[in-house]
Structures are given as structure tokens and as C-alpha cells.
Design an enzyme around this catalytic site. Structure first.
Site, PDB file in Angstrom:
ATOM      1  N   GLY A  46       0.777  -1.258   0.074  1.00 62.47           N
ATOM      2  CA  GLY A  46       0.041  -0.056  -0.069  1.00 62.47           C
ATOM      3  C   GLY A  46       0.717   1.269  -0.128  1.00 62.47           C
ATOM      4  CB  THR A  47       4.451   2.001   0.299  1.00 71.66           C
ATOM      5  OG1 THR A  47       4.977   0.888  -0.701  1.00 71.66           O
ATOM      6  CG2 THR A  47       4.305   1.491   1.661  1.00 71.66           C
ATOM      7  N   GLY A  97      -1.969   0.308  -4.876  1.00 70.56           N
ATOM      8  CA  GLY A  97      -2.344  -0.196  -3.206  1.00 70.56           C
ATOM      9  C   GLY A  97      -2.678   1.475  -2.815  1.00 70.56           C
ATOM     10  CE1 TYR A 113       3.345  -9.583 -12.479  1.00 68.33           C
ATOM     11  CE2 TYR A 113       2.009  -9.622 -14.562  1.00 68.33           C
ATOM     12  CZ  TYR A 113       2.345  -9.133 -13.459  1.00 68.33           C
ATOM     13  OH  TYR A 113       1.357  -8.199 -12.838  1.00 68.33           O
TER      14      TYR A 113
END
Length: 247
Positions: free
Chosen positions: A14-15, A19, A150
Site C-alpha cells: 500500500g505504499t 495499493g 509472471y
């Protein structure tokens, strides 16, 4: 809108990017939000930007002990969760023949193992009416070169969403995944040249990258009561990338 008044949400990774934008959207709608990130410095900076309804916890979701510590902190402070956005992820872009065992393990640890155990360990905090949103990828739906590892991790994430929906549905907990297309984030900016970004945008029917705010709006919807009958789904937000070829 006040869909999240008195709600508690957890946003991993979340930084920055999707997020951070989602955390801001949930706060704007009334939530208390816990954000995680791998370094204390980045977590503190993001929590300061988000304001007093944000709680930052440094936790590398590839580390199960760190997840345990994070869940214990959320339990002690809030005692419950109403929404989990399992967003923390890692871009693993390399030709199939060049992928090493270390590359494989690193991508699996962050993109799948971390998501799996974040939800598992936080599950006791979820009650009826709670929701889980997992961040998958457009690569579930349209193959592309250099994305074998990925795409495989993100396919695992979506399948986890479907199977968890069947297990948690009787408990009143919904689980969905989202598949963002090309989104304008610090991670994508760092991984693409200007020429590649222009080429990528030309493949999208909408002729542009998506914004993090657009993804945040989708997550906020899926986590809310307005999406109460959406369960076990993957919702694509890609400007038409996988649905059609541009004219």
C-alpha cells in the site's frame, strides 16, 4: 460516498501505485486502513500522506513471520477486518530460457505465497459481509512474450480467488480478483522505456494506460455491499486490451 464508514481494510503493498490509491479511496469513503510495505521508511511516508485514518505496518509478505506479526498488530488494534486487498506483487519479466530457480522462487514467494498466506492468516479477522480482493493481471487472458513466470503466478492468484470463494461463501465472505491492464504506476514506469510504453498504449482500445484511481474505484466497489452478489469472479480493468484489437 460513505460505503466504508466504520469499516476496517487491509491493503498490502500500500505504499505506492494501485495499493496507495486504493487506500486513499477507502479512507475517503470512511474506512480505517492498514497498509503494508517492505520498508519502514516507505510505510511511514505513505501513512503520513494518507493521514490519521491510516496505520502503516512494515511487512514483507513473502515472509510468513512478517505476516504473522502484521496480523497480530491488526488484531490488537482493530480486532477485525472488513476488506482485504491483497495487492503486493512483483514484476517478473524475462525470457523463459533466462529464468533461474532464484527468479522463480522470488516471484512465487511474493506474487502467490504472500497472497495465499496473507488471506489464510488474516481469515479469523473476517466475518459475514467481509470481502477479499486479489490483484491478478490481464496476462491471465492474453498471452505475451517474456511474461511466462509472471503470468503463471497471477493465474494462480485468480484460481485462488475462485476456490476461496467456494470455501468462504457459506461464511458470508466474498472473494474476487481483478485483472488490471497497463496501469500508470511507479513500477510500470520503471520497467518501460517511453517507446515501449507508447507501443503498449497503442494495443489498448482506449489508447491509454489506466490510472491507479480507476483501479481503486473498482476495488472499492468490489469490497462494498453494492457488489454483494459478485463472487468468485475476475474483473478485467484494461481499457479493452484483451477484449478487442484497436481499429
Amino acid at each position: 460516498m460513505n460505503r466504508y464508514t466504520d469499516k476496517i481494510a487491509l491493503v498490502t503493498g500500500g505504499t505506492s501505485g494501485m495499493g496507495l490509491a486504493t487506500a486513499q479511496r477507502l479512507i475517503d469513503e470512511g474506512a480505517q486502513v492498514v497498509i503494508t510495505g517492505r520498508t519502514g521508511e516507505r510505510v511511514r511516508a505513505a501513512a503520513g500522506q494518507l493521514g490519521p485514518r491510516a496505520t502503516g505496518i512494515a511487512a514483507d509478505t513473502a515472509d510468513l513471520h512478517a505476516i504473522d506479526t502484521m496480523v497480530a498488530a491488526v488484531t490488537a488494534r482493530f480486532g477485525r477486518l472488513d476488506l482485504i486487498f491483497a495487492n503486493a506483487g512483483h514484476g517478473a519479466f524475462a525470457a523463459f530460457s533466462d529464468i533461474t530457480e532464484a527468479d522463480f522462487d522470488h516471484a512465487i514467494d511474493i506474487n502467490f505465497k504472500g497472497v495465499f498466506f496473507t488471506v489464510q492468516k488474516a481469515l479469523p479477522l473476517l466475518g459475514p459481509g467481509a470481502a477479499v480482493v486479489l490483484n491478478a493481471s490481464w496476462t491471465l487472458h492474453r498471452a505475451d512474450s517474456a511474461l511466462t513466470l509472471y503470468a503463471a503466478t497471477k493465474a494462480a492468484v485468480h484460481n485462488l480467488a475462485r476456490t476461496l470463494a467456494t470455501e468462504l461463501g457459506p461464511r458470508g465472505i466474498r472473494v474476487n480478483s481483478i485483472s488490471p491492464g497497463y496501469i500508470d504506476t511507479p513500477m510500470s514506469a520503471g520497467a518501460m522505456t517511453e517507446e515501449f510504453a507508447a507501443m503498449a498504449a497503442s494495443r489498448v482500445v482506449s489508447r491509454r494506460f489506466g490510472t491507479t484511481d480507476e483501479i481503486a474505484a473498482l476495488v472499492a466497489f468490489l469490497g462494498s455491499g453494492e457488489a454483494s452478489y459478485i463472487n468468485g469472479q475476475d474483473v478485467i480493468a484494461d481499457g479493452g486490451l484483451v477484449a478487442a484489437y484497436p481499429q
